[in-house]
Design a protein around this motif. Structure first.
Motif, PDB file in Angstrom:
ATOM      1  N   GLN A  72     -46.387 -51.048 -41.803  1.00 35.61           N
ATOM      2  CA  GLN A  72     -45.559 -49.822 -42.715  1.00 35.61           C
ATOM      3  C   GLN A  72     -46.526 -50.160 -44.229  1.00 35.61           C
ATOM      4  N   THR A 104     -43.280 -52.409 -38.775  1.00 29.77           N
ATOM      5  CA  THR A 104     -42.224 -51.937 -39.418  1.00 29.77           C
ATOM      6  C   THR A 104     -42.023 -52.429 -37.375  1.00 29.77           C
ATOM      7  N   VAL A 135     -29.779 -55.704 -42.569  1.00 27.23           N
ATOM      8  CA  VAL A 135     -30.149 -55.180 -41.435  1.00 27.23           C
ATOM      9  C   VAL A 135     -29.235 -54.095 -41.059  1.00 27.23           C
ATOM     10  N   ARG A 144     -28.158 -48.312 -36.146  1.00 28.50           N
ATOM     11  CA  ARG A 144     -28.823 -46.489 -36.548  1.00 28.50           C
ATOM     12  C   ARG A 144     -26.957 -46.667 -36.365  1.00 28.50           C
ATOM     13  N   THR A 152     -33.962 -49.039 -33.282  1.00 27.82           N
ATOM     14  CA  THR A 152     -34.289 -48.966 -34.598  1.00 27.82           C
ATOM     15  C   THR A 152     -33.516 -49.700 -35.140  1.00 27.82           C
ATOM     16  N   TYR A 153     -34.028 -50.146 -35.796  1.00 31.91           N
ATOM     17  CA  TYR A 153     -32.514 -50.440 -37.037  1.00 31.91           C
ATOM     18  C   TYR A 153     -33.553 -50.438 -38.346  1.00 31.91           C
ATOM     19  N   PHE A 154     -32.368 -50.080 -38.787  1.00 32.83           N
ATOM     20  CA  PHE A 154     -32.848 -49.974 -41.145  1.00 32.83           C
ATOM     21  C   PHE A 154     -32.892 -51.206 -41.915  1.00 32.83           C
ATOM     22  N   TYR A 155     -33.403 -51.216 -42.580  1.00 28.96           N
ATOM     23  CA  TYR A 155     -33.430 -51.815 -43.393  1.00 28.96           C
ATOM     24  C   TYR A 155     -32.920 -51.924 -44.839  1.00 28.96           C
ATOM     25  N   LYS A 204     -36.124 -49.843 -48.713  1.00 32.32           N
ATOM     26  CA  LYS A 204     -34.894 -49.023 -47.713  1.00 32.32           C
ATOM     27  C   LYS A 204     -36.511 -48.755 -46.577  1.00 32.32           C
ATOM     28  N   GLY A 205     -35.636 -48.668 -45.163  1.00 33.56           N
ATOM     29  CA  GLY A 205     -37.008 -47.939 -44.285  1.00 33.56           C
ATOM     30  C   GLY A 205     -36.799 -48.817 -43.069  1.00 33.56           C
ATOM     31  N   TRP A 206     -37.700 -48.586 -41.974  1.00 31.02           N
ATOM     32  CA  TRP A 206     -36.931 -48.859 -40.709  1.00 31.02           C
ATOM     33  C   TRP A 206     -38.105 -50.017 -39.999  1.00 31.02           C
ATOM     34  N   GLU A 259     -38.961 -51.381 -35.505  1.00 33.72           N
ATOM     35  CA  GLU A 259     -38.607 -51.649 -34.716  1.00 33.72           C
ATOM     36  C   GLU A 259     -38.595 -52.730 -33.758  1.00 33.72           C
TER      37      GLU A 259
END
Length: 111
Positions: A8, A28, A55, A58, A90-93, A104-106, A108
């Motif tokens: 990313q 990512t 982390v 969804r 998919t997880y978000f951080y 901030k982002g995602w 996998e």
């Protein structure tokens, strides 16, 4: 470190540095399957700054948190806070660089 194409283009930068002085990138994805390739979520350069990495799944539930993430002893390996293996997805951080920036982002997770 192998990245298997997970990249990313977000640079971790110290606000006191020039924009060209990046400390790393945020990948990512990773695949914690025990083959010793991409088994952890490696964040280059994050260990050079005080930080907190969180982390979320969804649904927005916290699944892992680490203060002063260092890619060795404090590192997300695809497990929850209680040590259970998390499913692929998919997880978000949120990466908070203390006194600097928040990213901030995602990411996998692929098993």
């Amino acid at each position: 470190i192998l990245t298997q194409g997970f990249h990313q283009p977000i640079l971790l930068q110290n606000d006191s540095l020039n924009d060209d002085d990046s400390l790393g990138v945020i990948y990512t994805g990773f695949s914690p399957n025990g083959d010793d390739k991409n088994d952890i979520w490696f964040i280059p350069g994050v260990d050079s700054l005080e930080n907190t990495v969180t982390v979320f799944n969804r649904w927005g539930n916290l699944v892992w948190k680490g203060d002063n993430y260092n890619n060795t002893t404090i590192v997300w390996d695809g497990k929850s806070e209680n040590g259970s293996a998390l499913p692929s997805g998919t997880y978000f951080y949120v990466i908070q660089l203390t006194g600097l920036r928040t990213y901030k982002g995602w990411v996998e997770l692929i098993r």
